[in-house]
Design an enzyme around this catalytic site. Structure first.
Site, PDB file in Angstrom:
ATOM      1  N   TYR A  15       0.805  -1.221   0.000  1.00 42.64           N
ATOM      2  CA  TYR A  15       0.000   0.000   0.000  1.00 42.64           C
ATOM      3  C   TYR A  15       0.841   1.276   0.000  1.00 42.64           C
ATOM      4  O   TYR A  15       0.291   2.371   0.033  1.00 42.64           O
ATOM      5  CB  TYR A  15      -0.932   0.002   1.215  1.00 42.64           C
ATOM      6  CG  TYR A  15      -1.845  -1.188   1.235  1.00 42.64           C
ATOM      7  CD1 TYR A  15      -2.925  -1.273   0.365  1.00 42.64           C
ATOM      8  CD2 TYR A  15      -1.613  -2.249   2.102  1.00 42.64           C
ATOM      9  CE1 TYR A  15      -3.765  -2.375   0.371  1.00 42.64           C
ATOM     10  CE2 TYR A  15      -2.447  -3.354   2.117  1.00 42.64           C
ATOM     11  CZ  TYR A  15      -3.517  -3.409   1.247  1.00 42.64           C
ATOM     12  OH  TYR A  15      -4.347  -4.503   1.253  1.00 42.64           O
ATOM     13  N   HIS A  20      -4.903   5.993  -0.803  1.00 40.44           N
ATOM     14  CA  HIS A  20      -5.473   5.882   0.540  1.00 40.44           C
ATOM     15  C   HIS A  20      -4.425   6.140   1.619  1.00 40.44           C
ATOM     16  O   HIS A  20      -4.784   6.283   2.793  1.00 40.44           O
ATOM     17  CB  HIS A  20      -6.059   4.478   0.712  1.00 40.44           C
ATOM     18  CG  HIS A  20      -7.397   4.423   1.364  1.00 40.44           C
ATOM     19  ND1 HIS A  20      -8.242   5.509   1.526  1.00 40.44           N
ATOM     20  CD2 HIS A  20      -8.070   3.373   1.907  1.00 40.44           C
ATOM     21  CE1 HIS A  20      -9.353   5.133   2.124  1.00 40.44           C
ATOM     22  NE2 HIS A  20      -9.271   3.834   2.378  1.00 40.44           N
ATOM     23  N   PHE A  66      -4.975  -1.434   9.716  1.00 40.19           N
ATOM     24  CA  PHE A  66      -5.644  -1.224   8.437  1.00 40.19           C
ATOM     25  C   PHE A  66      -6.685  -0.125   8.630  1.00 40.19           C
ATOM     26  O   PHE A  66      -7.173   0.121   9.727  1.00 40.19           O
ATOM     27  CB  PHE A  66      -6.247  -2.503   7.834  1.00 40.19           C
ATOM     28  CG  PHE A  66      -5.182  -3.410   7.270  1.00 40.19           C
ATOM     29  CD1 PHE A  66      -4.708  -3.218   5.983  1.00 40.19           C
ATOM     30  CD2 PHE A  66      -4.625  -4.410   8.046  1.00 40.19           C
ATOM     31  CE1 PHE A  66      -3.700  -4.014   5.471  1.00 40.19           C
ATOM     32  CE2 PHE A  66      -3.619  -5.220   7.548  1.00 40.19           C
ATOM     33  CZ  PHE A  66      -3.158  -5.024   6.255  1.00 40.19           C
ATOM     34  N   ASN A  68      -9.833   0.518   8.106  1.00 36.53           N
ATOM     35  CA  ASN A  68     -11.181   0.378   8.662  1.00 36.53           C
ATOM     36  C   ASN A  68     -11.226   0.215  10.175  1.00 36.53           C
ATOM     37  O   ASN A  68     -12.301   0.268  10.763  1.00 36.53           O
ATOM     38  CB  ASN A  68     -11.905  -0.799   8.003  1.00 36.53           C
ATOM     39  CG  ASN A  68     -12.102  -0.588   6.524  1.00 36.53           C
ATOM     40  OD1 ASN A  68     -11.794   0.470   5.982  1.00 36.53           O
ATOM     41  ND2 ASN A  68     -12.611  -1.595   5.850  1.00 36.53           N
ATOM     42  N   ASN A 114     -14.041   5.067   5.719  1.00 36.93           N
ATOM     43  CA  ASN A 114     -14.134   4.054   6.773  1.00 36.93           C
ATOM     44  C   ASN A 114     -13.160   4.271   7.928  1.00 36.93           C
ATOM     45  O   ASN A 114     -13.448   3.900   9.066  1.00 36.93           O
ATOM     46  CB  ASN A 114     -13.974   2.657   6.189  1.00 36.93           C
ATOM     47  CG  ASN A 114     -15.184   2.253   5.381  1.00 36.93           C
ATOM     48  OD1 ASN A 114     -16.301   2.663   5.672  1.00 36.93           O
ATOM     49  ND2 ASN A 114     -14.967   1.460   4.347  1.00 36.93           N
TER      50      ASN A 114
END
Length: 189
Positions: A15, A20, A66, A68, A114
């Site tokens: 990532y 994000h 993560f 969320n 989220n």
């Protein structure tokens, strides 16, 4: 006094520098400028670094839960250090804003994000300081998930680096002035 600066993103090389993860990018830049390194804390489920500025301890935080579940780390750190919500600043991506635009807010809904939704659930309020960095909407029928987990194209990446510099300036101004309202007036526009 102590401040908690939290950049949102997803952990792991997969990532790195995805849309994000612009919150992580900004926190990494702050750490580099302060010449501090991160250590992983399993209890807080976050990578942490800290430094002092004008006698105030500043924690740089990258949750490793993560996106969320970001609220778990934020809540744990606020509770452990006995910090007020006013001591918290969250930095994250916003796909409803043009690439590279920034917006500072003292409250607001999750807006479909989220990570912010998790923070609101865990700390019990939507009233906290935040900096949003625009990543733009998906193009050509691309799904939102694919969009936010993809890397920036060359032109957008240049814009994002410039916005990260502007956010860096705004965060440093906020830490110096200790007044988020004044920081919003100066950097929103």
């Amino acid at each position: 006094m102590t401040k908690l600066l939290v950049g949102l993103g997803n952990p792991g090389d997969k990532y790195f520098e995805t849309k994000h993860n612009v919150g992580f990018m900004l926190i990494d830049q702050l750490a580099k400028k302060q010449n501090v390194t991160f250590t992983h804390d399993k209890i807080f489920q976050a990578d942490l670094a800290s430094f002092f500025l004008n006698g105030e301890k500043i924690y740089l935080v990258k949750p490793t839960t993560f996106m969320n579940e970001s609220g778990k780390a934020v809540h744990a750190l606020l509770t452990y250090y006995g910090l007020d919500i006013d001591d918290l600043l969250i930095i994250y991506d916003d796909l409803d804003m043009e690439v590279g635009k920034i917006r500072l807010r003292a409250k607001g809904s999750a807006g479909g994000h989220n990570g912010i939704k998790s923070i609101i659930q865990h700390i019990g309020t939507h009233v906290f300081n935040r900096v949003k960095i625009g990543i733009g909407r998906p193009k050509n029928g691309m799904s939102v998930v694919h969009h936010v987990l993809s890397k920036f194209d060359r032109d957008d990446y240049i814009g994002i680096l410039q916005s990260v510099d502007k956010v860096d300036d705004s965060v440093n101004y906020y830490l110096q002035e200790k007044n988020f309202e004044k920081t919003m007036q100066r950097y929103n526009g």
